[in-house]
Design a protein around this motif. Sequence first.
Motif, PDB file in Angstrom:
ATOM      1  N   PRO A   1       0.813  -1.225   0.000  1.00  0.00           N
ATOM      2  CA  PRO A   1       0.000   0.000   0.000  1.00  0.00           C
ATOM      3  C   PRO A   1       0.840   1.265   0.000  1.00  0.00           C
ATOM      4  N   ALA A   2       2.001   1.246   0.681  1.00  0.00           N
ATOM      5  CA  ALA A   2       2.856   2.439   0.717  1.00  0.00           C
ATOM      6  C   ALA A   2       3.407   2.763  -0.663  1.00  0.00           C
ATOM      7  N   ILE A   3       3.793   1.728  -1.418  1.00  0.00           N
ATOM      8  CA  ILE A   3       4.283   1.954  -2.779  1.00  0.00           C
ATOM      9  C   ILE A   3       3.146   2.456  -3.661  1.00  0.00           C
ATOM     10  N   ARG A   4       1.982   1.847  -3.536  1.00  0.00           N
ATOM     11  CA  ARG A   4       0.845   2.253  -4.366  1.00  0.00           C
ATOM     12  C   ARG A   4       0.432   3.693  -4.093  1.00  0.00           C
ATOM     13  N   ALA A   5       0.510   4.096  -2.823  1.00  0.00           N
ATOM     14  CA  ALA A   5       0.098   5.450  -2.450  1.00  0.00           C
ATOM     15  C   ALA A   5       1.151   6.494  -2.791  1.00  0.00           C
TER      16      ALA A   5
END
Length: 313
Positions: free
Chosen positions: A135-139
């Motif tokens: 999720p951190a990469i996607r965000a």
Amino acid sequence: MLDTWSLRVLVEVAARGSFSAAAEALSMTQPAVSRQIGGLERRVGVRLFRRSPRGVSPTPAGEAALAHALEVLDGLRNMSARLAAFRDLETGSLRMSAFPSANTVLVPEAIRRFRGAHPGVEITLVRHDPAGPLPAIRAGAVDVALVTGWELYADPERARHHGDTTTVGLDDVELTPLLDEELLVALPAAHRLASRTRIRLTDLAGEAWIEGAFPDCLGPLTELTEALGAPPRVGFFCDDWNGKQALVSSGSGITLVPPLARTAVRRDIVLRPTEPALPPRRLYAVTAPPPHRGPAAEAMLGLLGELIAEYRR
């Protein structure tokens, strides 16, 4: 809508005071410049230049248009220069995240080399996102995340095993396998088994184990249980890297250490491979996939690959 070429013609005509001089500067014909200005005046609905036998001069509306045109063209030049700097890694930023054992040796060395190669790029190490690395990469909160397969298997989308040289796509992120780590058992130097070159796990069945925070932990306990012949007796929980080492050194318990972190281990602790070997822990770099992956992240991926190749040698 006004185009940038019309604005450039406007600026040249105002600066040179004649259509013919502007045409020469722009490698155009005088009639083409005249048509360009005439078309611009029709689009904005006001006259921008006074025409006279001695040349042209801006009207009050032309002065206002000229000021805005210069601002727009300067902004475009600045944007082009800044984007070129990103392309050439002269500026920009890179945000990384990693788990504690990766931060002992691998990540600091990667940061040191990256700064030496790209001093204009600001690199930071941010806290591992509690929601998980994907999720951190996607965000867009992290550009490069170092993770283990254990973390990915805990993700609802799950990741499958792939060859070491395969780049794996997982929806809108990309996983680059770096290394399979054969975990080593950490014993105090005075331990009864410390002189052995390889430790039979069945000989450790009665030992107290030190558990740590995920993923610097004992891993899949079912596999460790099978290898030990009984569930490990977890006597201590410590998620601090130095604290775990202090507990091992004091003889309070034993734990598992990934090989990449072994140069950061205290001298009064010995690391030994086990028999049978525990299932390896796979190390991944997680990034956005091209074309969304920036040049700084691309450069860091290359550096990590070089460091892992050096480690293997």
